[in-house]
Scaffold this active site. Structure first.
Site, PDB file in Angstrom:
ATOM      1  N   HIS A   1     -23.265 -16.266   4.480  1.00  0.00           N
ATOM      2  CA  HIS A   1     -23.591 -17.689   4.588  1.00  0.00           C
ATOM      3  C   HIS A   1     -23.851 -18.200   3.172  1.00  0.00           C
ATOM      4  O   HIS A   1     -24.279 -17.430   2.302  1.00  0.00           O
ATOM      5  CB  HIS A   1     -24.855 -17.811   5.451  1.00  0.00           C
ATOM      6  CG  HIS A   1     -25.285 -19.211   5.741  1.00  0.00           C
ATOM      7  ND1 HIS A   1     -26.020 -19.959   4.853  1.00  0.00           N
ATOM      8  CD2 HIS A   1     -25.098 -19.998   6.824  1.00  0.00           C
ATOM      9  CE1 HIS A   1     -26.273 -21.151   5.387  1.00  0.00           C
ATOM     10  NE2 HIS A   1     -25.722 -21.198   6.588  1.00  0.00           N
TER      11      HIS A   1
ATOM     12  N   ASP B   1     -30.156 -10.526   5.158  1.00  0.00           N
ATOM     13  CA  ASP B   1     -30.267 -11.844   5.774  1.00  0.00           C
ATOM     14  C   ASP B   1     -30.202 -11.629   7.292  1.00  0.00           C
ATOM     15  O   ASP B   1     -29.132 -11.369   7.843  1.00  0.00           O
ATOM     16  CB  ASP B   1     -29.117 -12.724   5.269  1.00  0.00           C
ATOM     17  CG  ASP B   1     -28.986 -14.029   6.033  1.00  0.00           C
ATOM     18  OD1 ASP B   1     -29.699 -14.221   7.043  1.00  0.00           O
ATOM     19  OD2 ASP B   1     -28.153 -14.861   5.636  1.00  0.00           O
TER      20      ASP B   1
ATOM     21  N   GLN C   1     -29.298 -14.347  11.891  1.00  0.00           N
ATOM     22  CA  GLN C   1     -28.573 -14.305  13.172  1.00  0.00           C
ATOM     23  C   GLN C   1     -28.799 -12.994  13.918  1.00  0.00           C
ATOM     24  O   GLN C   1     -28.155 -12.742  14.937  1.00  0.00           O
ATOM     25  CB  GLN C   1     -27.060 -14.510  12.944  1.00  0.00           C
ATOM     26  CG  GLN C   1     -26.704 -15.809  12.256  1.00  0.00           C
ATOM     27  CD  GLN C   1     -26.971 -17.049  13.119  1.00  0.00           C
ATOM     28  OE1 GLN C   1     -27.283 -16.947  14.314  1.00  0.00           O
ATOM     29  NE2 GLN C   1     -26.865 -18.224  12.533  1.00  0.00           N
TER      30      GLN C   1
ATOM     31  N   LYS D   1     -34.023 -20.467  14.699  1.00  0.00           N
ATOM     32  CA  LYS D   1     -32.896 -19.797  15.361  1.00  0.00           C
ATOM     33  C   LYS D   1     -33.375 -18.773  16.383  1.00  0.00           C
ATOM     34  O   LYS D   1     -32.580 -18.104  17.020  1.00  0.00           O
ATOM     35  CB  LYS D   1     -32.013 -19.100  14.323  1.00  0.00           C
ATOM     36  CG  LYS D   1     -31.276 -20.065  13.388  1.00  0.00           C
ATOM     37  CD  LYS D   1     -30.411 -19.283  12.433  1.00  0.00           C
ATOM     38  CE  LYS D   1     -29.963 -20.098  11.228  1.00  0.00           C
ATOM     39  NZ  LYS D   1     -29.078 -21.203  11.550  1.00  0.00           N
TER      40      LYS D   1
ATOM     41  N   CYS E   1     -20.925 -23.272   6.975  1.00  0.00           N
ATOM     42  CA  CYS E   1     -21.572 -22.891   5.713  1.00  0.00           C
ATOM     43  C   CYS E   1     -21.176 -21.486   5.294  1.00  0.00           C
ATOM     44  O   CYS E   1     -22.001 -20.709   4.782  1.00  0.00           O
ATOM     45  CB  CYS E   1     -23.093 -22.999   5.800  1.00  0.00           C
ATOM     46  SG  CYS E   1     -23.668 -24.625   6.243  1.00  0.00           S
TER      47      CYS E   1
HETATM   48  N1  C6P Z   1     -26.806 -20.954   9.782  1.00  0.00           N
HETATM   49  C1  C6P Z   1     -25.300 -22.053  11.352  1.00  0.00           C
HETATM   50  O1  C6P Z   1     -24.944 -23.002  12.063  1.00  0.00           O
HETATM   51  P1  C6P Z   1     -31.757 -21.833   7.314  1.00  0.00           P
HETATM   52  O2  C6P Z   1     -30.930 -23.077   7.265  1.00  0.00           O
HETATM   53  O3  C6P Z   1     -32.474 -21.561   6.029  1.00  0.00           O
HETATM   54  O4  C6P Z   1     -32.632 -21.754   8.516  1.00  0.00           O
HETATM   55  O5  C6P Z   1     -30.714 -20.638   7.545  1.00  0.00           O
HETATM   56  C2  C6P Z   1     -29.651 -20.450   6.651  1.00  0.00           C
HETATM   57  C3  C6P Z   1     -28.780 -19.345   7.139  1.00  0.00           C
HETATM   58  C4  C6P Z   1     -28.755 -18.159   6.435  1.00  0.00           C
HETATM   59  N2  C6P Z   1     -28.048 -17.095   6.865  1.00  0.00           N
HETATM   60  C5  C6P Z   1     -27.318 -17.147   7.986  1.00  0.00           C
HETATM   61  C6  C6P Z   1     -26.584 -15.938   8.442  1.00  0.00           C
HETATM   62  C7  C6P Z   1     -27.286 -18.321   8.738  1.00  0.00           C
HETATM   63  O6  C6P Z   1     -26.587 -18.357   9.867  1.00  0.00           O
HETATM   64  C8  C6P Z   1     -28.016 -19.455   8.292  1.00  0.00           C
HETATM   65  C9  C6P Z   1     -27.961 -20.760   9.048  1.00  0.00           C
HETATM   66  C10 C6P Z   1     -26.629 -22.132  10.628  1.00  0.00           C
HETATM   67  O7  C6P Z   1     -24.638 -21.043  11.249  1.00  0.00           O
HETATM   68  C11 C6P Z   1     -26.773 -23.438   9.914  1.00  0.00           C
HETATM   69  S1  C6P Z   1     -25.641 -23.624   8.577  1.00  0.00           S
END
Ligand code: C6P
Length: 423
Positions: free
Chosen positions: A140, A217, A220, A243, A381
């Site tokens: 991401h 990370d 997910q 999430k 993203c």
């Molecule tokens: N992915 C998606 O629709 P934040 O925004 O900080 O809570 O998470 C960022 C982020 C980092 N790593 C991974 C693997 C992610 O999936 C995400 C967020 C969302 O896939 C929003 S772009």
């Protein structure tokens, strides 16, 4: 196409006495009862953000009504109650990811902030010109850009481990990219664009064999499977509350105590100090050192409620249920002529990314929306992943513990409608 489901949504659970009763679980989520454009909502955008159970909503409400005050600052009753609840939430998160001690959990805004914190403190202290930082091609943007910035600031090089056409990291290449110049490795546990579950244990082992510390990370991963940071042996682990059925604006960074306690602060301000004078400031021990200013008190407490909710259902029962649902969705969509799946790794969680011949993903997303079906269409993203597959975007259905086979059937019917429109 024929509907595959057998009108039953009770998945087998490892705990036989607590069958995973999805119809009952759905009642915990008020948003799932919404109708959009006159149709019952089918919410398949969980990788972007999940809906919230009543227990999380209630805890937020209760906190503001019954025991709200600033934390760590007051001697009065309410401040002590709020501080107690905030620190209890930290202990819940500690247990949730299997950290050795609560001080290894830093509350942050989310995954993005957690990664930026590590890049600009640990990273800045460790990475110099000529060094390398290793990531993978399926990250991401949040796990690319902070490392890119670090490399730009220090003169280091960002190295990228390639993926294959199923969307799996090529492990032999990964291992080859680790060398004496590698100062740090960061990797996604579960890809938000492809659903791939990376063999992070193996990758961490490879990195550690070269003395390379690893950030995972886990954004997910945490809503879908049990995570144990000590068993993984990672050095840092980050995730977002929103999430995993918790509120927005709160997440956690796990850091191994010996690393955290040697790291400089991220931001300066209240509560991250031991003493301040104009001559010199002494910093507090972690986690306070990294929680400058008034934190997201209610967010952290409600994240604790989300942890309780997930643990109440059982992470293994959730994993098993979702695994069956993902197989069902994968089979149903791949059986539709003209549909191409993007990301077909052997081990996947939650996500089905796909394309419909002759229809732009954004149009697909809009048509499905009118059918009451929420999916995400775009690059998610993760533009380098799109580049790998030579597409500008995909349609992404991302499942959570409250989705059902009937909802997948609705998606498949929606796909047929798109195909009708685009002839
Ligand atoms: N992915 C998606 O629709 P934040 O925004 O900080 O809570 O998470 C960022 C982020 C980092 N790593 C991974 C693997 C992610 O999936 C995400 C967020 C969302 O896939 C929003 S772009």
């Amino acid at each position: 196409m024929a509907m595959l489901h057998e009108a039953k949504n009770i998945g087998s659970s490892s705990a036989e006495k607590h069958p995973f009763d999805v119809d009952k679980i759905r009642q915990d989520f008020p948003a799932l009862g919404l109708r959009v454009y006159g149709k019952p909502l089918v919410y398949l955008d969980n990788a972007a953000s999940t809906q919230k159970p009543v227990s999380v909503l209630d805890e937020e409400d209760r906190c503001y009504r019954e025991y709200y005050s600033n934390v760590h600052r007051g001697v009065h009753y309410l401040s002590q109650k709020a501080t107690e609840a905030y620190e209890q939430a930290r202990r819940k998160v500690q247990g949730f990811v299997g950290a050795a001690r609560p001080e290894e959990i830093v509350f942050v805004r989310g995954t993005t902030e957690g990664i930026n914190l590590v890049a600009s403190t640990f990273g800045r202290g460790r990475v110099e010109a000529g060094d390398e930082v290793l990531i993978t091609e399926m990250e991401h943007h949040s796990n690319i850009v902070p490392w890119q910035m670090l490399c730009e600031q220090t003169g280091a090089t960002l190295r990228v481990a390639p993926i294959d056409d199923r969307g799996e990291v090529i492990l032999e290449e990964y291992e080859k990219l680790l060398n004496e110049r590698t100062r740090l490795a960061a990797m996604v546990y579960v890809s938000n664009a492809l659903g791939t579950i990376n063999p992070v244990e193996r990758m961490i082992e490879m990195a550690h064999a070269q003395d390379v510390p690893v950030l995972v990370d886990g954004a997910q991963a945490v809503p879908h499977m049990k995570v144990d940071v000590q068993a993984l042996d990672c050095d840092f682990f980050v995730f977002s509350g929103h999430k995993m059925f918790g509120p927005t604006g709160i997440g956690a960074l796990y850091g191994r105590w010996d690393l955290l306690s040697a790291m400089p602060p991220y931001q300066g301000g209240g509560e991250m100090i031991r003493s301040v004078s104009f001559a010199k400031t002494e910093y507090a021990e972690p986690p306070a050192r990294f929680e400058a200013g008034t934190p997201n008190i209610v967010g952290a407490i409600a994240l604790g409620a989300a942890v309780d909710y997930l643990q109440g259902l059982g992470l293994e029962a959730i994993r098993q249920y979702e695994s069956g649902l993902l197989d069902y969705a994968t089979e149903a969509l791949s059986a539709v002529p003209g549909v191409r799946l993007v990301g077909t790794a052997t081990h996947r969680a939650s996500v089905v990314s796909f394309l419909i011949e002759g229809a732009h993903p954004h149009d697909v997303g809009t048509i499905l929306d009118r059918e009451g079906i929420a999916v995400r269409a775009g690059h998610h993203c993760a533009q380098p992943v799109m580049d790998h597959f030579g597409v500008p975007a995909t349609v992404r259905a991302s499942l959570a513990l409250y989705n059902t086979r009937q909802e997948i059937d609705r998606l498949v019917t929606g796909v047929a409608k798109v195909q009708e429109i685009f002839g």
